[in-house]
Design an enzyme around this catalytic site. Sequence first.
Site, PDB file in Angstrom:
ATOM      1  CB  SER A 162     -74.071 -74.192 -79.563  1.00 57.47           C
ATOM      2  OG  SER A 162     -75.258 -73.584 -78.888  1.00 57.47           O
ATOM      3  CG  ASP A 199     -73.546 -71.232 -72.393  1.00 58.94           C
ATOM      4  OD1 ASP A 199     -75.625 -70.801 -72.705  1.00 58.94           O
ATOM      5  OD2 ASP A 199     -73.211 -71.640 -72.717  1.00 58.94           O
ATOM      6  CG  HIS A 209     -74.107 -70.093 -75.894  1.00 60.20           C
ATOM      7  ND1 HIS A 209     -74.040 -71.037 -75.944  1.00 60.20           N
ATOM      8  CD2 HIS A 209     -74.289 -69.876 -77.322  1.00 60.20           C
ATOM      9  CE1 HIS A 209     -74.928 -72.027 -76.599  1.00 60.20           C
ATOM     10  NE2 HIS A 209     -74.480 -71.620 -77.854  1.00 60.20           N
TER      11      HIS A 209
END
Length: 398
Positions: A188, A342, A372
């Site tokens: 991320s 995501d 995610h």
Amino acid sequence: MGRKILLLIAVVLVAYYVYIPLPGDIEEPWKVMLETTQLKIMMDLVSFAEDLGINHYMDMMQLLMRFQEVQATSDENVTVIDTAFNSVPVRIYVPKRKSESLRRGLFFIHGGGWCFGSAALPAYDLLSRQTAERLDAVVVSTDYGLAPKYHFPHQFEDVYRALRWFLQEDILEIYGVDPRRVGVSGDSAGGNLAAAVTQQLIKDPDVKIKLKVQALIYPALQALDMNLPSHQEGLYFPFLSPSLMVRLWSEYFTTDRTLEKAMLLNQHVPMESSHLFQFVNWSSLLPERFKKGYFYKSPTLGSSELSKKYPGFLDVKACPLLANDNTLSLLPLTYIITCQYDVLRDDGVMYATRLQNAGVHVTHHHIENGFHGAFTLHGFLIAYRLKNQYFNWLMENL
Ligand SMILES: *[C@@H]1O[C@H](CO)[C@@H](O)[C@H](O)[C@H]1NC(C)=O
Ligand SMILES: *[C@@H]1O[C@H](CO)[C@@H](O)[C@H](O)[C@H]1NC(C)=O
């Protein structure tokens, strides 16, 4: 009468929290719902407190996460220590078993939207432990200053300082790491920082030791176009909504919420920077199957006031997708995970396309029923599978 109203409120609340329409093929949907519901309740409370003027949203989220952190504790297989690299706090994992030769080294950068998280969160501590054990690698899991206290380029610079410290011959020697087998990884926002420092290293004449691989787990890679198909589809994706992603991006650069407002309207990029859109043009960079049903519209141009105040959002050190092909062509072997559900999916897919076009060897694992955060969810089948693929790739390539 009162009881009926209470019951009604309870039903509405439960429905609101539990009924998050998940895409049909997500595995273990009830477990995912439970996790997202907990997060949602926490975020709604924090948001409520912010509206009351009690505290900044990100400060409070960070505080709540602090309570979950675990100490640096060695186990029978791995020695774990907290130390600092060039005054940046890092947690290091060294396998205990004897090694005939020098080991792999992996420099890991945690996620959390540049605003929260740390190497000491249980999910990251476990991941680093498993990485050290499975790969017989020395893992350096770095921390960095977080927003809103610190803004770009502070996060980037902390990570880069720690990485440069690690990439010194005498430091690698202390930890028994082979200088030809060092990689960078992150998820991320950590994937964003991993991609950014990997690009920076190529241009840095002072660093002699080069990275062998970069592994990017659903990375955030651009803040120019907030209307990619994955943003438009993302309203019901678990864990990370498009609006939260925009908030995190803008917090990376400033606490002034005018940037967030402009980003939400996708009109924050000024005319004089419009040439940068070619680097994030999903019309040309996404394979057909990700474009289905969406029509490319160039983002509306904004005033140059915002970019004068907060030039970070146009900086390649914040948005690795803005690098030119020449820079990209020099990047090391790359592993990218993207997930279908995501918001950041298209960032990762476009980077994979651009790297491949530039001649870089890329292994791109697109997870059809992924979302995610899936990589670090403890006790989930999907996390187990993703980590296995990731370890196998590192085993072969690092
Ligand atoms: C240490 O390694 C052994 C052998 O691989 C394994 O069975 C054990 O579970 C590991 N211990 C921990 C705490 O992970
Ligand atoms: C994006 O790509 C499309 C198709 O390749 C092209 O027609 C369009 O002009 C491009 N837009 C920008 C802003 O680069």
